[in-house]
Design a protein around this motif. Structure first.
Motif, PDB file in Angstrom:
ATOM      1  N   GLU A  59       0.965  -1.276  -0.047  1.00 43.31           N
ATOM      2  CA  GLU A  59      -0.116   0.055   0.225  1.00 43.31           C
ATOM      3  C   GLU A  59       0.724   1.198  -0.228  1.00 43.31           C
ATOM      4  OE1 GLU A  59      -3.181   2.852   0.048  1.00 43.31           O
ATOM      5  OE2 GLU A  59      -3.354   0.409  -0.600  1.00 43.31           O
ATOM      6  N   LEU A  60       2.006   1.061   0.689  1.00 40.63           N
ATOM      7  CA  LEU A  60       3.015   2.307   0.894  1.00 40.63           C
ATOM      8  C   LEU A  60       3.191   2.183  -0.685  1.00 40.63           C
ATOM      9  CD1 LEU A  60       4.325   4.876   2.407  1.00 40.63           C
ATOM     10  CD2 LEU A  60       6.199   2.670   3.222  1.00 40.63           C
ATOM     11  N   GLU A  61       4.127   1.548  -1.278  1.00 45.71           N
ATOM     12  CA  GLU A  61       4.405   1.831  -2.387  1.00 45.71           C
ATOM     13  C   GLU A  61       3.430   2.111  -3.671  1.00 45.71           C
ATOM     14  OE1 GLU A  61       6.447  -1.308  -5.847  1.00 45.71           O
ATOM     15  OE2 GLU A  61       4.729  -2.293  -4.478  1.00 45.71           O
ATOM     16  N   LYS A  62       2.700   1.491  -3.092  1.00 48.81           N
ATOM     17  CA  LYS A  62       1.588   2.362  -4.573  1.00 48.81           C
ATOM     18  C   LYS A  62       0.618   3.571  -4.006  1.00 48.81           C
ATOM     19  CE  LYS A  62      -3.268   1.747  -5.839  1.00 48.81           C
ATOM     20  NZ  LYS A  62      -4.930   0.732  -5.875  1.00 48.81           N
ATOM     21  N   GLN A  63       0.957   4.178  -3.088  1.00 49.55           N
ATOM     22  CA  GLN A  63       0.620   5.260  -2.654  1.00 49.55           C
ATOM     23  C   GLN A  63       1.978   6.421  -2.451  1.00 49.55           C
ATOM     24  OE1 GLN A  63       0.787   6.309   1.798  1.00 49.55           O
ATOM     25  NE2 GLN A  63      -1.901   4.382   1.799  1.00 49.55           N
ATOM     26  N   LEU A  64       3.301   5.541  -3.108  1.00 50.02           N
ATOM     27  CA  LEU A  64       4.101   7.079  -3.494  1.00 50.02           C
ATOM     28  C   LEU A  64       4.178   7.037  -4.428  1.00 50.02           C
ATOM     29  CD1 LEU A  64       7.360   5.440  -0.599  1.00 50.02           C
ATOM     30  CD2 LEU A  64       6.044   7.622  -0.401  1.00 50.02           C
ATOM     31  N   PHE A  65       3.692   6.335  -5.162  1.00 56.13           N
ATOM     32  CA  PHE A  65       4.041   5.827  -6.608  1.00 56.13           C
ATOM     33  C   PHE A  65       3.229   6.759  -7.744  1.00 56.13           C
ATOM     34  CE2 PHE A  65       2.192   4.265 -11.127  1.00 56.13           C
ATOM     35  CZ  PHE A  65       3.563   4.266 -11.427  1.00 56.13           C
ATOM     36  N   ASN A  66       1.932   7.065  -6.628  1.00 61.50           N
ATOM     37  CA  ASN A  66       0.652   7.371  -7.513  1.00 61.50           C
ATOM     38  C   ASN A  66       0.569   9.257  -7.107  1.00 61.50           C
ATOM     39  OD1 ASN A  66      -1.065   5.651  -7.846  1.00 61.50           O
ATOM     40  ND2 ASN A  66      -2.550   5.909  -5.555  1.00 61.50           N
ATOM     41  N   GLU A  67       1.923   9.307  -6.009  1.00 63.90           N
ATOM     42  CA  GLU A  67       2.105  11.098  -5.739  1.00 63.90           C
ATOM     43  C   GLU A  67       3.701  11.106  -6.349  1.00 63.90           C
ATOM     44  OE1 GLU A  67       2.967  10.825  -1.498  1.00 63.90           O
ATOM     45  OE2 GLU A  67       0.626  10.256  -1.175  1.00 63.90           O
ATOM     46  N   GLY A  68       4.035  10.277  -7.642  1.00 65.27           N
ATOM     47  CA  GLY A  68       4.857  10.955  -8.176  1.00 65.27           C
ATOM     48  C   GLY A  68       6.658  10.285  -7.837  1.00 65.27           C
ATOM     49  N   GLN A  69       6.989   9.142  -6.614  1.00 64.67           N
ATOM     50  CA  GLN A  69       7.686   8.764  -5.808  1.00 64.67           C
ATOM     51  C   GLN A  69       8.967   7.453  -6.533  1.00 64.67           C
ATOM     52  OE1 GLN A  69       7.359  12.309  -3.668  1.00 64.67           O
ATOM     53  NE2 GLN A  69       9.313  10.855  -3.982  1.00 64.67           N
ATOM     54  N   MET A  70       9.342   7.826  -6.979  1.00 62.40           N
ATOM     55  CA  MET A  70       9.874   5.946  -7.424  1.00 62.40           C
ATOM     56  C   MET A  70      10.265   5.276  -6.038  1.00 62.40           C
ATOM     57  SD  MET A  70      13.898   5.731  -9.102  1.00 62.40           S
ATOM     58  CE  MET A  70      14.466   4.154  -9.870  1.00 62.40           C
ATOM     59  N   SER A  71       8.943   4.483  -6.084  1.00 61.28           N
ATOM     60  CA  SER A  71       9.093   3.692  -5.076  1.00 61.28           C
ATOM     61  C   SER A  71       9.474   1.933  -5.015  1.00 61.28           C
ATOM     62  CB  SER A  71       8.002   3.694  -4.720  1.00 61.28           C
ATOM     63  OG  SER A  71       7.220   3.684  -4.708  1.00 61.28           O
ATOM     64  N   TYR A  72       9.298   1.067  -4.468  1.00 59.29           N
ATOM     65  CA  TYR A  72       9.416  -0.330  -4.971  1.00 59.29           C
ATOM     66  C   TYR A  72       9.248  -1.242  -3.995  1.00 59.29           C
ATOM     67  CZ  TYR A  72      10.645  -4.467  -7.650  1.00 59.29           C
ATOM     68  OH  TYR A  72      10.706  -6.027  -8.306  1.00 59.29           O
ATOM     69  N   PHE A  73       8.687  -2.340  -3.789  1.00 50.08           N
ATOM     70  CA  PHE A  73       8.647  -3.183  -2.825  1.00 50.08           C
ATOM     71  C   PHE A  73       9.284  -4.573  -3.270  1.00 50.08           C
ATOM     72  CE2 PHE A  73       5.903  -7.556  -1.861  1.00 50.08           C
ATOM     73  CZ  PHE A  73       6.727  -7.022  -0.243  1.00 50.08           C
ATOM     74  N   LEU A  74      10.332  -5.186  -2.662  1.00 45.50           N
ATOM     75  CA  LEU A  74      10.901  -6.303  -2.346  1.00 45.50           C
ATOM     76  C   LEU A  74      10.094  -6.898  -1.890  1.00 45.50           C
ATOM     77  CD1 LEU A  74      13.501  -7.682  -4.123  1.00 45.50           C
ATOM     78  CD2 LEU A  74      14.947  -6.293  -2.570  1.00 45.50           C
ATOM     79  N   GLY A  75       9.846  -8.127  -1.972  1.00 45.17           N
ATOM     80  CA  GLY A  75       9.393  -9.766  -1.318  1.00 45.17           C
ATOM     81  C   GLY A  75      10.355 -10.515  -0.922  1.00 45.17           C
ATOM     82  N   ILE A  76      10.498 -10.809   0.090  1.00 46.14           N
ATOM     83  CA  ILE A  76      11.398 -11.717   0.169  1.00 46.14           C
ATOM     84  C   ILE A  76      12.047 -13.078  -0.356  1.00 46.14           C
ATOM     85  CG2 ILE A  76      12.928 -13.309   1.837  1.00 46.14           C
ATOM     86  CD1 ILE A  76      14.112 -10.949   2.952  1.00 46.14           C
ATOM     87  N   GLY A  77      10.578 -13.595  -0.918  1.00 46.06           N
ATOM     88  CA  GLY A  77      10.368 -14.433  -1.484  1.00 46.06           C
ATOM     89  C   GLY A  77      11.207 -14.171  -3.204  1.00 46.06           C
ATOM     90  N   ASN A  78      10.532 -12.999  -3.539  1.00 51.04           N
ATOM     91  CA  ASN A  78      11.189 -12.297  -4.962  1.00 51.04           C
ATOM     92  C   ASN A  78      13.353 -12.982  -4.673  1.00 51.04           C
ATOM     93  OD1 ASN A  78       9.134 -11.866  -4.569  1.00 51.04           O
ATOM     94  ND2 ASN A  78       9.912  -9.540  -5.643  1.00 51.04           N
ATOM     95  N   LEU A  79      13.726 -12.456  -3.185  1.00 49.99           N
ATOM     96  CA  LEU A  79      14.878 -12.691  -3.336  1.00 49.99           C
ATOM     97  C   LEU A  79      14.712 -14.976  -3.261  1.00 49.99           C
ATOM     98  CD1 LEU A  79      16.260 -10.305  -1.096  1.00 49.99           C
ATOM     99  CD2 LEU A  79      16.842 -10.912  -3.406  1.00 49.99           C
ATOM    100  N   LEU A  80      13.944 -15.231  -2.452  1.00 50.43           N
ATOM    101  CA  LEU A  80      15.245 -17.176  -1.632  1.00 50.43           C
ATOM    102  C   LEU A  80      14.758 -17.176  -2.970  1.00 50.43           C
ATOM    103  CD1 LEU A  80      12.469 -17.159   1.048  1.00 50.43           C
ATOM    104  CD2 LEU A  80      15.225 -16.800   1.110  1.00 50.43           C
ATOM    105  N   TYR A  81      13.627 -16.928  -4.194  1.00 55.44           N
ATOM    106  CA  TYR A  81      13.426 -17.969  -5.210  1.00 55.44           C
ATOM    107  C   TYR A  81      14.682 -17.546  -6.736  1.00 55.44           C
ATOM    108  CZ  TYR A  81      10.025 -20.577  -2.388  1.00 55.44           C
ATOM    109  OH  TYR A  81       9.882 -20.833  -1.547  1.00 55.44           O
ATOM    110  N   GLY A  82      15.459 -16.283  -6.400  1.00 48.51           N
ATOM    111  CA  GLY A  82      16.099 -15.736  -7.377  1.00 48.51           C
ATOM    112  C   GLY A  82      17.539 -15.456  -7.529  1.00 48.51           C
ATOM    113  N   VAL A  83      17.638 -14.438  -6.293  1.00 50.81           N
ATOM    114  CA  VAL A  83      19.079 -14.348  -6.018  1.00 50.81           C
ATOM    115  C   VAL A  83      19.531 -15.074  -4.916  1.00 50.81           C
ATOM    116  CG1 VAL A  83      20.369 -12.723  -4.928  1.00 50.81           C
ATOM    117  CG2 VAL A  83      18.841 -11.634  -6.556  1.00 50.81           C
TER     118      VAL A  83
END
Length: 607
Positions: free
Chosen positions: A481-505
């Motif tokens: 939700e914070l990522e979306k709020q910041l994005f809608n306000e023009g900020q460069m934001s990104y949510f990184l879930g731990i699962g994104n790392l565990l099954y990738g990097v």
């Protein structure tokens, strides 16, 4: 450049900083007053004015009154502040730092002694050696002041008895030997009568040594440490914008060694490096090389992010120590004991870090040298060998290598409460990560776009937001939700879930046991890349500990991390920036975190 350094040495040789110390009422101020009077260093008419004031007040004149700048000092009859006193002989000019001997003002003596090249220690011949007579010299030895002469004062009170003098010399010499010191000389004096201050006295025909003035002139100025490895604690980085001036000047005072245009410099503890492009100075002739003692600055070929507290070194010279655990030799002057259940601030060079006492190895009573290995706290006026755990790594040298970049002070409740030297760098749990980070910084391919340019473009400061807490308390929904709020306000934001790392990097170590630290290291490195790109990165993790956070801070600059604990029950020891105890909705929780980012100046608060 050598001529420039020689010039500095010549100027320094004309001056000497001294500290004068001793037990309360042993006559330090009287001796200084005598030195001022006997060298004609007083302002015209000052001596007569003080004598007349004493006459009008029916008060016996004392040379100590020449130093009393505050009325309450005369009322109390003790010197309560460290006074800088100037006088000169035919050889050179002197600055005497009058270090009060009253037990309440020992801290001032330490402050004065830290700037001195030599010391006079005063002992009352009638009263004899007292606790502070020993404590003061112990502290002088810890501060690295090797030139110490002892003045046995008030000899008039013992009828200039040689046996009394000899006994004090014998007893005090024995004490000095126990702490590894040796006095340059002992001088029998009377500050009141002026005996052996400027001229030898007929009252002591048995003494044919030097007068106090001759002792002072025999002290040698400390040579600037040009032959040591280059060390410059970074004071600040100055940026210019007016008139197209885009310089970034790394500034500080050079503690040792020399630096030249074209030298590769490395900054610790970050391990970042670049090449010196120019040497800068205010109202000073242009030079390509500069040495110790100078407050200076230099620009770099490649702009790297450096901040106050780093230690600048040369790439081809001895590296400093870097760790977050240090073994120290420390003296304690705080009103409250040094204990394990309190957080302190340690200042070493320009670095300032939070610290906790981890272990007391031994405690020494500086007045009698008795030792204890069973104490759980360090009492006032004790000397102790202690281990401190810092909240982040700092760079320094060991006392056996170079004292100046080993000295530190401990701050307790906004007051200097102790100080000492670092004896040993103890390996911490982040050492293995720090080595990888330094190699990464050395090999890092820098973009043409600077951190400041990205921040200006995106109207934000790159930040890692760590959202932690127990399972199923709303961490991921809040982060998204914070990522979306910041994005809608023009900020460069990104949510990184731990699962994104565990099954990738982390796919190569997924499922293997005992790899938590490596998972965190890889998470930190990915975060570092995202922050270098200028993003606000949102990461969620279950129940992060302070140890986990410290590992992350080894890779990501601590001032770029904000930590949020979500949920009523706090189950770890992590030092968080925001606690959201009552989770009503992800929108409300995200709003609270956004408020934190606004308060920190990471993003702008809308009008």
């Amino acid at each position: 450049m050598n001529q420039q350094i020689d010039s500095l040495n010549e100027n320094t040789d004309q001056n000497m900083n001294l500290v004068i110390a001793g037990h309360v009422d042993h006559g330090k101020s009287t001796i200084i007053g005598r030195l001022l009077a006997d060298t004609d260093s007083l302002p015209k008419g000052k001596l007569a004015d003080v004598k007349e004031t004493c006459r009008r007040n029916s008060k016996p004149f004392e040379y100590a009154f020449l130093l009393d700048a505050l009325k309450d000092e005369q009322d109390q009859g003790i010197t309560i502040d460290s006074a800088r006193v100037f006088f000169e002989t035919d050889l050179r000019k002197y600055i005497i730092l009058d270090a009060p001997g009253h037990i309440e003002f020992l801290k001032n003596m330490v402050t004065g002694a830290a700037r001195a090249e030599a010391a006079l220690l005063v002992i009352d011949a009638d009263e004899g050696i007292q606790e502070n007579s020993k404590r003061h010299c112990y502290m002088l030895s810890m501060l690295g002041i090797e030139q110490v002469s002892v003045l046995v004062n008030k000899m008039d009170l013992v009828d200039y008895d040689q046996d009394t003098f000899n006994q004090i010399v014998e007893d005090y010499t024995e004490f000095l030997e126990e702490i590894g010191m040796e006095a340059d000389c002992f001088v029998p004096v009377s500050g009141l009568e002026g005996a052996n201050i400027a001229t030898l006295s007929d009252e002591t025909p048995w003494y044919q040594g030097q007068t106090v003035l001759e002792v002072l002139d025999s002290f040698e100025n400390q040579k600037l440490p040009e032959d040591k490895p280059f060390r410059m604690p970074v004071q600040d980085v100055y940026k210019f914008t007016r008139g197209g001036d885009d310089r970034r000047i790394v500034s500080g005072t050079i503690a040792a060694g020399q630096v030249s245009v074209g030298d590769e410099v490395v900054f610790y503890p970050s391990g970042k490096r670049s090449t010196v492009k120019s040497i800068e100075g205010f109202n000073r002739a242009k030079t390509d090389t500069i040495g110790p003692g100078f407050a200076t600055g230099f620009t770099l070929d490649e702009q790297i992010f450096i901040k106050r507290g780093e230690l600048a070194t040369l790439a081809d010279e001895t590296e400093p120590e870097v760790t977050s655990r240090i073994k120290t030799n420390l003296f304690w002057l705080g009103k409250a004991p040094l204990s394990k259940n309190k957080e302190y601030q340690i200042k070493l060079g320009t670095a300032k870090v939070s610290a906790r006492l981890e272990k007391i190895e031994r405690v020494i009573d500086a007045s009698n040298l008795s030792q204890s290995q069973e104490k759980d706290q360090v009492e006032r006026h004790d000397v102790a060998q202690c281990v401190f755990k810092l909240n982040k790594a700092i760079a320094f040298d060991l006392a056996t290598q170079f004292e100046k970049t080993s000295r530190f002070v401990v701050v307790d409740d906004y007051e200097i409460a102790g100080g000492g030297l670092v004896e040993e760098a103890i390996e911490d749990k982040q050492s293995w990560v720090r080595e990888k980070v330094m190699l990464r910084n050395y090999k890092w391919e820098k973009s043409k776009i600077t951190r400041e340019e990205r921040a200006k473009k995106y109207s934000q400061q790159p930040t890692l937001v760590l959202i932690t807490g127990e399972e199923d308390v709303g961490k991921k929904p809040t982060a998204k939700e914070l990522e979306k709020q910041l994005f809608n306000e023009g900020q460069m934001s990104y949510f990184l879930g731990i699962g994104n790392l565990l099954y990738g990097v982390d796919a190569d170590i997924k499922g293997e046991n005992n790899h938590k630290e490596e998972h965190l290291r890889r998470l930190s490195e990915v975060s570092h890349i995202m922050l270098d790109a200028g993003a606000i990165l949102l990461v969620t993790a279950v129940e992060l500990t302070q140890e986990d956070l410290e590992l992350i801070k080894t890779t990501v600059a601590p001032d770029q991390i904000e930590t949020v604990w979500l949920g009523d029950k706090i189950t770890t020891d992590i030092d968080y920036d925001l606690h959201i105890s009552d989770f009503e909705s992800e929108r409300k929780a995200a709003g609270e975190i956004e408020g934190l980012l606004q308060d920190r100046g990471i993003i702008f608060r809308p009008w």
